[in-house]
Write a protein that holds these residues in place. Structure first.
Motif, short mmCIF file in Angstrom:
data_model
loop_
_atom_site.label_atom_id
_atom_site.label_comp_id
_atom_site.label_asym_id
_atom_site.label_seq_id
_atom_site.Cartn_x
_atom_site.Cartn_y
_atom_site.Cartn_z
N GLN A 54 0.86 -1.18 0.00
CA GLN A 54 0.00 0.00 0.00
C GLN A 54 0.90 1.24 0.00
OE1 GLN A 54 -3.49 0.22 -0.17
NE2 GLN A 54 -3.35 -1.94 -0.74
N SER A 55 0.65 2.20 0.88
CA SER A 55 1.46 3.42 0.88
C SER A 55 2.65 3.30 1.81
CB SER A 55 0.60 4.62 1.29
OG SER A 55 0.23 4.51 2.66
N GLY A 56 3.60 4.24 1.64
CA GLY A 56 4.72 4.28 2.56
C GLY A 56 4.30 4.79 3.92
N ILE A 57 3.57 5.91 3.94
CA ILE A 57 3.06 6.50 5.18
C ILE A 57 1.59 6.82 4.99
CG2 ILE A 57 3.22 8.42 6.82
CD1 ILE A 57 6.15 8.78 5.90
N TYR A 58 0.75 6.29 5.87
CA TYR A 58 -0.68 6.58 5.85
C TYR A 58 -1.03 7.19 7.20
CZ TYR A 58 -5.75 5.89 5.70
OH TYR A 58 -7.11 6.09 5.74
N ALA A 59 -1.52 8.43 7.18
CA ALA A 59 -1.85 9.13 8.43
C ALA A 59 -3.27 9.67 8.33
CB ALA A 59 -0.86 10.26 8.68
N VAL A 60 -4.08 9.40 9.34
CA VAL A 60 -5.45 9.89 9.35
C VAL A 60 -5.76 10.52 10.70
CG1 VAL A 60 -6.35 7.64 10.08
CG2 VAL A 60 -7.86 9.25 8.88
#
Length: 240
Positions: free
Chosen positions: A184-190
């Motif tokens: 998926q992504s390198g960094i996922y922030a929510v």
């Protein structure tokens, strides 16, 4: 009296080694004369032997727990450590020797997780997911939820089946790190709280490089700046 020049290759190597340890100390914690960290809990004391079977995970977790309780950093000497499902307690700080302290994921969930703590730090370590399967309820190789201050500095994070780093309701910073090979992504922030993502290199990821999202309308105050992002795919659709 005139100073004598360096006379041997040994002198040059000694000075180079001293300079390297001085640089490492300036980036994180104070080092001792033998290259360890002053006041640190050393992995050698718990014998989580580099390259040993996954049963040594218990020793790593015990070491993390004691260090957090004593407000001391964990130091990983050079080597490869096999582990999974390590829980980072309040004020956990793990550091190693850049480029040679390596933790590899052995499967069965995630590698690192933390939830509802104020402060955790990871620095100067290589983290390798080995493309092993993550748990059904796990979004990332490193998964942090409700952590007020996450610090990831000068790390290499590679080969996660899903996101490399998944953050939910977290603040802190991710700086100077190389993140690659994520499904998926390198960094996922929510739902972040003033999260800073700066000076990183993110590449060869399957579904986005750095993703910063919100589920609710509110000030995020996050900063994404000075990152190098390349060879990013869009396996779930879109442009990447």
């Amino acid at each position: 009296m005139k100073e004598s020049p360096l006379t041997s290759r040994r002198d040059l190597l000694r000075l180079a080694g001293a300079s390297a340890f001085a640089l490492m100390a300036s980036r994180s914690f104070a080092t001792t004369r033998d290259g360890g960290l002053r006041g640190a809990i050393d992995a050698a004391d718990y014998q989580p032997t580099p390259g040993a079977p996954d049963r040594k995970r218990v020793s790593l977790q015990k070491m993390i727990d004691q260090a957090a309780a004593e407000n001391a950093p964990v130091f990983l000497p050079p080597g490869t450590y096999k582990a999974s499902n390590l829980v980072l307690r309040e004020n956990t700080r793990i550091t190693g020797v850049p480029g040679v302290s390596r933790i590899v994921y052995t499967g069965g969930g995630n590698l690192f997780s933390a939830e509802k703590v104020k402060h955790i730090e990871l620095s100067n370590i290589i983290i390798d997911g080995q493309n092993r399967s993550l748990g059904d309820d796990t979004g990332g190789l490193l998964q942090f939820t409700g952590v007020a201050k996450v610090i990831i500095d000068n790390c290499e994070i590679a080969n996660s089946r899903k996101h490399a780093v998944r953050l939910e309701r977290c603040g802190g910073r991710i700086t100077g790190s190389r993140i690659s090979g994520s499904g998926q992504s390198g960094i996922y922030a929510v739902e972040s709280d003033a999260l800073s993502i700066t000076g990183n290199e993110v590449f060869d990821c399957g579904n986005g490089g750095i993703l910063v999202h919100r589920w609710t309308k509110a000030a995020d105050n996050s900063v994404v700046n000075g990152n190098r992002i390349y060879r990013i795919k869009a396996n779930d659709g879109g442009t990447g």
